[in-house]
Design a protein around this motif. Structure first.
Motif, PDB file in Angstrom:
ATOM      1  N   LYS A   1     -19.929 -14.447  29.979  1.00 45.72           N
ATOM      2  CA  LYS A   1     -19.725 -13.449  28.926  1.00 45.72           C
ATOM      3  C   LYS A   1     -19.635 -14.106  27.555  1.00 45.72           C
ATOM      4  O   LYS A   1     -20.216 -13.613  26.576  1.00 45.72           O
ATOM      5  N   LYS A   2     -18.930 -15.212  27.472  1.00 42.31           N
ATOM      6  CA  LYS A   2     -18.794 -15.894  26.183  1.00 42.31           C
ATOM      7  C   LYS A   2     -20.120 -16.504  25.744  1.00 42.31           C
ATOM      8  O   LYS A   2     -20.460 -16.481  24.550  1.00 42.31           O
ATOM      9  N   LYS A   3     -20.867 -17.059  26.694  1.00 43.85           N
ATOM     10  CA  LYS A   3     -22.190 -17.588  26.355  1.00 43.85           C
ATOM     11  C   LYS A   3     -23.082 -16.492  25.778  1.00 43.85           C
ATOM     12  O   LYS A   3     -23.719 -16.673  24.740  1.00 43.85           O
TER      13      LYS A   3
ATOM     14  N   HIS B   1     -38.793   3.080  22.133  1.00 47.74           N
ATOM     15  CA  HIS B   1     -39.651   2.753  23.276  1.00 47.74           C
ATOM     16  C   HIS B   1     -38.905   2.001  24.381  1.00 47.74           C
ATOM     17  O   HIS B   1     -39.267   2.122  25.558  1.00 47.74           O
ATOM     18  N   TYR B   2     -37.885   1.226  23.995  1.00 50.07           N
ATOM     19  CA  TYR B   2     -37.209   0.382  24.975  1.00 50.07           C
ATOM     20  C   TYR B   2     -35.693   0.569  24.954  1.00 50.07           C
ATOM     21  O   TYR B   2     -35.040   0.465  25.998  1.00 50.07           O
ATOM     22  N   GLY B   3     -35.146   0.794  23.760  1.00 51.49           N
ATOM     23  CA  GLY B   3     -33.705   0.807  23.572  1.00 51.49           C
ATOM     24  C   GLY B   3     -33.195  -0.601  23.345  1.00 51.49           C
ATOM     25  O   GLY B   3     -33.752  -1.572  23.886  1.00 51.49           O
ATOM     26  N   PRO B   4     -32.144  -0.771  22.548  1.00 47.94           N
ATOM     27  CA  PRO B   4     -31.649  -2.118  22.243  1.00 47.94           C
ATOM     28  C   PRO B   4     -31.161  -2.894  23.471  1.00 47.94           C
ATOM     29  O   PRO B   4     -31.290  -4.129  23.497  1.00 47.94           O
ATOM     30  N   ALA B   5     -30.624  -2.226  24.482  1.00 43.40           N
ATOM     31  CA  ALA B   5     -30.121  -2.947  25.654  1.00 43.40           C
ATOM     32  C   ALA B   5     -31.266  -3.608  26.416  1.00 43.40           C
ATOM     33  O   ALA B   5     -31.256  -4.822  26.664  1.00 43.40           O
TER      34      ALA B   5
ATOM     35  N   GLN C   1     -24.602  -1.820  20.594  1.00 44.53           N
ATOM     36  CA  GLN C   1     -24.270  -3.244  20.618  1.00 44.53           C
ATOM     37  C   GLN C   1     -23.545  -3.608  21.910  1.00 44.53           C
ATOM     38  O   GLN C   1     -23.896  -4.587  22.579  1.00 44.53           O
ATOM     39  N   LEU C   2     -22.573  -2.810  22.252  1.00 46.56           N
ATOM     40  CA  LEU C   2     -21.809  -3.056  23.473  1.00 46.56           C
ATOM     41  C   LEU C   2     -22.704  -2.960  24.708  1.00 46.56           C
ATOM     42  O   LEU C   2     -22.626  -3.788  25.625  1.00 46.56           O
ATOM     43  N   ALA C   3     -23.586  -1.948  24.718  1.00 43.43           N
ATOM     44  CA  ALA C   3     -24.492  -1.770  25.851  1.00 43.43           C
ATOM     45  C   ALA C   3     -25.425  -2.966  26.011  1.00 43.43           C
ATOM     46  O   ALA C   3     -25.728  -3.389  27.138  1.00 43.43           O
ATOM     47  N   ALA C   4     -25.885  -3.536  24.895  1.00 45.85           N
ATOM     48  CA  ALA C   4     -26.785  -4.687  24.963  1.00 45.85           C
ATOM     49  C   ALA C   4     -26.065  -5.913  25.531  1.00 45.85           C
ATOM     50  O   ALA C   4     -26.621  -6.643  26.360  1.00 45.85           O
ATOM     51  N   LEU C   5     -24.843  -6.143  25.099  1.00 43.20           N
ATOM     52  CA  LEU C   5     -24.057  -7.251  25.651  1.00 43.20           C
ATOM     53  C   LEU C   5     -23.908  -7.118  27.162  1.00 43.20           C
ATOM     54  O   LEU C   5     -24.156  -8.070  27.920  1.00 43.20           O
ATOM     55  N   GLU C   6     -23.503  -5.943  27.588  1.00 41.67           N
ATOM     56  CA  GLU C   6     -23.279  -5.711  29.016  1.00 41.67           C
ATOM     57  C   GLU C   6     -24.576  -5.817  29.802  1.00 41.67           C
ATOM     58  O   GLU C   6     -24.602  -6.344  30.918  1.00 41.67           O
ATOM     59  N   ALA C   7     -25.678  -5.329  29.208  1.00 45.71           N
ATOM     60  CA  ALA C   7     -26.971  -5.368  29.900  1.00 45.71           C
ATOM     61  C   ALA C   7     -27.442  -6.803  30.120  1.00 45.71           C
ATOM     62  O   ALA C   7     -27.978  -7.138  31.184  1.00 45.71           O
TER      63      ALA C   7
ATOM     64  N   LYS D   1     -26.652 -11.923  35.957  1.00 41.79           N
ATOM     65  CA  LYS D   1     -26.012 -11.877  37.276  1.00 41.79           C
ATOM     66  C   LYS D   1     -26.972 -11.405  38.361  1.00 41.79           C
ATOM     67  O   LYS D   1     -26.905 -11.855  39.515  1.00 41.79           O
ATOM     68  N   SER D   2     -27.906 -10.520  38.000  1.00 43.19           N
ATOM     69  CA  SER D   2     -28.845  -9.994  38.991  1.00 43.19           C
ATOM     70  C   SER D   2     -30.054 -10.898  39.196  1.00 43.19           C
ATOM     71  O   SER D   2     -30.852 -10.682  40.112  1.00 43.19           O
ATOM     72  N   GLY D   3     -30.225 -11.878  38.316  1.00 38.29           N
ATOM     73  CA  GLY D   3     -31.385 -12.756  38.414  1.00 38.29           C
ATOM     74  C   GLY D   3     -32.566 -12.301  37.596  1.00 38.29           C
ATOM     75  O   GLY D   3     -33.598 -12.979  37.545  1.00 38.29           O
ATOM     76  N   GLU D   4     -32.435 -11.147  36.919  1.00 33.89           N
ATOM     77  CA  GLU D   4     -33.536 -10.653  36.081  1.00 33.89           C
ATOM     78  C   GLU D   4     -33.775 -11.585  34.897  1.00 33.89           C
ATOM     79  O   GLU D   4     -34.918 -11.765  34.443  1.00 33.89           O
ATOM     80  N   LEU D   5     -32.720 -12.172  34.376  1.00 36.86           N
ATOM     81  CA  LEU D   5     -32.787 -13.092  33.236  1.00 36.86           C
ATOM     82  C   LEU D   5     -32.135 -14.408  33.655  1.00 36.86           C
ATOM     83  O   LEU D   5     -30.982 -14.425  34.104  1.00 36.86           O
ATOM     84  N   ALA D   6     -32.863 -15.492  33.521  1.00 32.83           N
ATOM     85  CA  ALA D   6     -32.368 -16.794  33.987  1.00 32.83           C
ATOM     86  C   ALA D   6     -31.244 -17.306  33.086  1.00 32.83           C
ATOM     87  O   ALA D   6     -31.351 -17.247  31.855  1.00 32.83           O
ATOM     88  N   GLU D   7     -30.187 -17.829  33.689  1.00 31.08           N
ATOM     89  CA  GLU D   7     -29.101 -18.389  32.888  1.00 31.08           C
ATOM     90  C   GLU D   7     -29.567 -19.629  32.130  1.00 31.08           C
ATOM     91  O   GLU D   7     -29.025 -19.954  31.063  1.00 31.08           O
ATOM     92  N   THR D   8     -30.581 -20.302  32.621  1.00 31.43           N
ATOM     93  CA  THR D   8     -31.117 -21.445  31.877  1.00 31.43           C
ATOM     94  C   THR D   8     -31.683 -21.016  30.530  1.00 31.43           C
ATOM     95  O   THR D   8     -31.653 -21.773  29.561  1.00 31.43           O
TER      96      THR D   8
END
Length: 536
Positions: free
Chosen positions: A11-13, A275-279, A302-308, A314-321
């Motif tokens: 979360k902090k990252k 077309h996409y939404g900020p999240a 803003q909050l929704a984008a952070l959470e997304a 966590k789901s693997g959709e976006l690599a932590e690397t």
């Protein structure tokens, strides 16, 4: 601070990858929450956050105090202080000429020096990231959003002046952010309201749009901002460049060799939001290779984008690397800029901003930018003693109108200050030219006559009724000349800020010999680099 982020939780990252705006002159409970709970990387000031220099200094200090107490890294504090017509901060600082005015001067030293002075004052007020310079090439006269924010319609000019501005800002320890990659100059659609599509292929992009970005990268620009512009030739998927891996990772990172920070333009602009939404836009922008995500207005988005983004990792959709790679650049720049140093007390700051030296710099380059395009019939210089009517357009930005009415003045104000016999009126639909015969000299001021019928109608009528007595002064779009080509005397100053109007007044009365040259082609008769002699 350096490298300690390796041990942060997710979360902090993720928080460090966002720049958020807020509403008000003081920190709101929403921005406090975003700093304290999410550890966001930065914030951005708009006019809604800016009263004057002293208030901005106080606001910057308050925000960084919140950060320190929360145990978070210092914030990037960003602003759009391009100069000229795009400036969030006016009162108490030295407002520099805008890009097209500097393009009319055509000297790298002008772009470098004005950026340096601007950057020094921003840094003293706690602003450490400027979303400038705009290095789009203004080669589309129908462009509704770039226009005078560009230096020129010539890529070589934009490249040289843009690189110099980068050097100026960064010499003042303010991160320059060149924009809008890979180019927003040749669009007829404003990405604030829709998704522009640019059909050019790679060869054309290399010849024009990419030249300024290559120069800025060579100059060491800290940041590059993406454009919400679709480039099917580079990415046939149809997504805007902000969300495009072929554009950000492929073109910018691999082909152009850029390894600095990529920041998105605001994801609440309609090209993304509708077309996409900020999240979802934030996830895709990070996947594409962006490092900082800008969401300027709405707390819930803003909050929704952070959470997304956290959920996507966590789901693997976006690599932590990918998060770590972005965070490495962000934290590296924060160390480089020494963001953890304390602001000087206001009593020391106030003596170092808006100084006579800074004003002299702005005045020098403003006066050098005034461009005499036509002077048929030797209408100019005007005669002080003769009765002169100045017709001022009703359509100017509210902030600029406020600035003029606050005492800095209109063109008539400056002419009168130089001893001219002036009557000034605002253009309206009530036939402002009914008593034209009462004046021996007529000045029509236009801001953007292609968009505002009253301006072009008044200019055309004045030229028809008083062809030997009328001069038009363009205070934004120099292409206005195309709408009344029969006018005999025409001056361009590229902005309607008081400094530009003061410079125009001096040329009108013969107190200043104009030396500016057209930074773009108006027509075959008035090409790039054109200027007329005061006696012709």
């Amino acid at each position: 601070m350096e490298r300690e982020w390796k041990n942060w939780d997710l979360k902090k990252k993720v928080g460090q990858l966002f720049v958020f705006g807020f509403h008000g002159y003081e920190p709101t409970k929403q921005i406090k929450r975003l700093i304290e709970d999410s550890g966001i990387g930065g914030t951005i000031y708009f006019s809604r956050n800016v009263k004057d220099a002293e208030q901005v200094h106080k606001l910057s200090g308050e925000l960084q105090d919140i950060v320190r107490k929360a145990g978070q890294p210092p914030l990037f504090i960003a602003i759009d202080q391009e100069g000229g017509m795009v400036a969030r901060l006016v009162d108490g600082v030295t407002l520099m000429p805008g890009n097209m005015a500097l393009g009319a001067v055509g000297l790298a030293e002008g772009a470098r020096e004005t950026a340096r002075v601007c950057g020094e004052e921003l840094r003293l007020l706690g602003v450490t990231m400027n979303y400038a310079p705009c290095i789009d090439v203004n080669n589309n006269p129908e462009n509704p959003v770039i226009n005078v924010r560009s230096y020129s319609d010539r890529s070589d000019v934009v490249a040289e002046l843009g690189a110099a501005a980068v050097e100026g800002y960064q010499a003042a320890r303010v991160a320059a952010t060149v924009k809008h990659f890979p180019g927003h100059g040749d669009t007829a659609v404003d990405s604030h309201h829709a998704l522009p599509i640019l059909l050019h292929g790679r060869e054309r992009l290399e010849a024009i749009e990419l030249k300024p970005f290559r120069a800025a990268i060579e100059a060491g620009t800290d940041c590059i901002m993406t454009a919400h512009v679709c480039l099917p030739a580079l990415d046939p998927s149809g997504v805007p460049s902000t969300l495009s891996e072929p554009v950000i990772t492929g073109l910018l990172r691999k082909d152009l060799g850029y390894n600095g920070i990529v920041v998105t333009d605001c994801l609440e602009m309609d090209a993304i939001d509708k077309h996409y939404g900020p999240a979802q836009g934030a996830i895709q922008a990070l996947q594409a290779g962006a490092d900082l995500v800008l969401i300027s207005h709405t707390f819930e988005k803003q909050l929704a984008a952070l959470e997304a983004v956290v959920a996507a990792v966590k789901s693997g959709e976006l690599a932590e690397t990918r998060i770590d790679e972005a965070l490495d650049r962000i934290m590296g720049l924060k160390v480089k800029l020494e963001l953890d140093e304390d602001l000087l007390p206001w009593e020391q700051v106030v003596t170092r901003i808006g100084t006579e030296n800074g004003k002299a710099v702005a005045k020098t380059w403003s006066e050098a930018s005034v461009t005499l395009v036509k002077n048929g019939g030797q209408i100019l210089p005007l005669r002080r003693e003769e009765s002169t009517l100045v017709l001022w357009p009703a359509i100017v930005p509210v902030s600029v109108a406020d600035e003029m009415l606050a005492g800095d003045g209109t063109l008539g104000y400056f002419l009168e200050g130089l001893g001219a016999n002036v009557t000034e009126r605002q253009m309206n639909s009530d036939s402002p030219l009914s008593d034209l015969d009462s004046f021996t000299q007529v000045i029509v001021v236009t801001y953007d006559a292609s968009k505002h019928p009253i301006e072009r109608e008044v200019a055309r009528e004045a030229v028809r009724l008083a062809p030997e007595r009328t001069v038009v002064v363009s205070v934004r779009n120099p292409l206005d000349l195309l709408l009344f080509p029969e006018v005999k005397a025409y001056i361009a100053v590229y902005e309607c800020r008081p400094l530009a109007l003061a410079s125009a007044a001096k040329v009108l009365l013969g107190d200043l010999v104009p030396t500016g040259k057209l930074p773009l082609e108006i027509s075959a008769a008035y090409p790039f680099g054109w200027s007329a002699d005061i006696g012709s």
